[in-house]
Design an enzyme around this catalytic site. Sequence first.
Site, mmCIF file in Angstrom:
data_model
loop_
_atom_site.group_PDB
_atom_site.id
_atom_site.type_symbol
_atom_site.label_atom_id
_atom_site.label_comp_id
_atom_site.label_asym_id
_atom_site.label_seq_id
_atom_site.Cartn_x
_atom_site.Cartn_y
_atom_site.Cartn_z
ATOM 1 N N LYS A 187 86.291 81.446 -11.002
ATOM 2 C CA LYS A 187 87.731 81.435 -11.229
ATOM 3 C C LYS A 187 88.451 82.615 -10.591
ATOM 4 O O LYS A 187 89.674 82.604 -10.497
ATOM 5 C CB LYS A 187 88.026 81.357 -12.724
ATOM 6 C CG LYS A 187 87.572 80.021 -13.318
ATOM 7 C CD LYS A 187 88.010 79.852 -14.746
ATOM 8 C CE LYS A 187 87.609 78.495 -15.302
ATOM 9 N NZ LYS A 187 86.175 78.480 -15.718
HETATM 10 C C1 LIG Z 1 85.690 77.216 -16.024
HETATM 11 C C2 LIG Z 1 84.229 77.135 -15.860
HETATM 12 C C3 LIG Z 1 83.583 75.901 -15.636
HETATM 13 C C4 LIG Z 1 84.353 74.605 -15.624
HETATM 14 O O1 LIG Z 1 85.214 74.496 -14.509
HETATM 15 P P1 LIG Z 1 86.392 73.407 -14.527
HETATM 16 O O2 LIG Z 1 87.175 73.668 -13.298
HETATM 17 O O3 LIG Z 1 87.184 73.655 -15.769
HETATM 18 O O4 LIG Z 1 85.736 72.086 -14.540
HETATM 19 C C5 LIG Z 1 82.228 75.902 -15.419
HETATM 20 N N1 LIG Z 1 81.505 77.037 -15.466
HETATM 21 C C6 LIG Z 1 82.081 78.233 -15.687
HETATM 22 C C7 LIG Z 1 81.226 79.445 -15.727
HETATM 23 C C8 LIG Z 1 83.449 78.333 -15.883
HETATM 24 O O5 LIG Z 1 84.014 79.511 -16.103
#
Ligand SMILES: *Cc1c(COP(=O)(O)O)cnc(C)c1O
Length: 442
Positions: free
Chosen positions: A116
């Site tokens: 993210k």
């Molecule tokens: C947010 C997150 C996900 C899920 O991603 P999405 O875009 O919400 O499907 C998976 N793994 C980790 C470590 C995350 O932080």
Amino acid sequence: MVKKQNHILMKYYSTNKQASDATLEEAVVRGLAGDKGLYMPREIKPLPASFYDEIENLSFQEIACRVADAFFGEDVPADVLKQIVYDTLSFDAPVVKVKDNIYSLELFHGPTLAFKDVGGRFMARLLGYFIRKEGKKQVNVLVATSGDTGSAVANGFLGVEGIHVYVLYPKGKVSEIQEKQFTTLGRNITAIEVDGTFDDCQALVKNAFMDEELKAHMQLTSANSINVARFLPQAFYYFYAYAQMKKLGKADNLVICVPSGNFGNITAGLFGKRMGLPVKRFIAANNRNDIFYQYLKTGVYTPRPSIATIANAMDVGDPSNFARILDLYGGSHEAISSEISGETYTDEQIRETVQKAYEEIGYLLDPHGACGYRALAEDLKPGETGVFLETAHPAKFLQTVEAIIGTKVNIPEKLQAFMSGTKQSVPMSKDFASFKAYLMKN
Ligand SMILES: *Cc1c(COP(=O)(O)O)cnc(C)c1O
């Protein structure tokens, strides 16, 4: 003098088709469309064959600039966009061989050690650019987090002038390290500790956007993956993963597996495929919150309350970006299930996968990446090569991972630095009235 031709800006429509089209700037500043739909670009531009022919010779940043130009080139001057891309991607996203035909795309080399960081950093810079350009009054970013979004967004926006960030997170449902990453920053970041689940946090944010009185009081936007500036840049590393696989001579019949919660990450990959990225198919790996998996099986989308698992960033009971996937495939279950398959794993299976991969091949997975790895190990057909997205560093889930493998996990320095800070948060009930009253006082 010949007047320079006016740019035709990219238009963004709402998946609910009731709101009028928006520009990129409007879509980014609003987050959600007026009809509660999610914004989609009117056009998804394919990249030329020449780009794919030489992609393996380009750097991560160079690749990302080409992809960013296809999305945002009409709305942001080239030099500004290039600067945003280079500032965002100040770290690598290497593909690492885990075992025969299975590779890990390590997305945990950024400042908060989860994928993210890419969307969070990009969005902060793009929004900052729009605010400076327009001389806008303060913009307030609301973000609901199941763990990693809060840290990536908070750190991406830390110190950006003209923006205040409110991170809403479910009390007692994120790991200590995750919590420290957004509750210790101060400055323009406020952490709000909600007595409820992630879905409650998301509902508070969505309600805030729908509240006319609140919107008249303050300019609000969302930094969840509903925001186009968050989710689209995630396409960058799918292209880069392909480039690395091509360099290894492993790019044919490529299957990409994405541990999924709110489905923003995989949606960016699907956009990449629409732009011509040669990915054969995708797998969405779920934990027990397997709403999408059930949809693939039955053709019926049935949201339900999320349940807590050890892959907590995927504990989502009504994935926002499902609306985008549906729209991308014209609402066709058949089209969706021909390009995406699904898997679902219990905590027990996730634990077993982390332990086995560590013991047998010496690769330490985090609980989310473990779902991705296992889905490839189970689903890959002869002749296919798989890449799973290792979405966070295992040390972010320290207690869980150490309990599984029975040894200490090294904590990267970047993460240790957060641990020494002091937690500061605002306690909040899950009903909207109290949240609104709090915001109205600010
Ligand atoms: C947010 C997150 C996900 C899920 O991603 P999405 O875009 O919400 O499907 C998976 N793994 C980790 C470590 C995350 O932080």
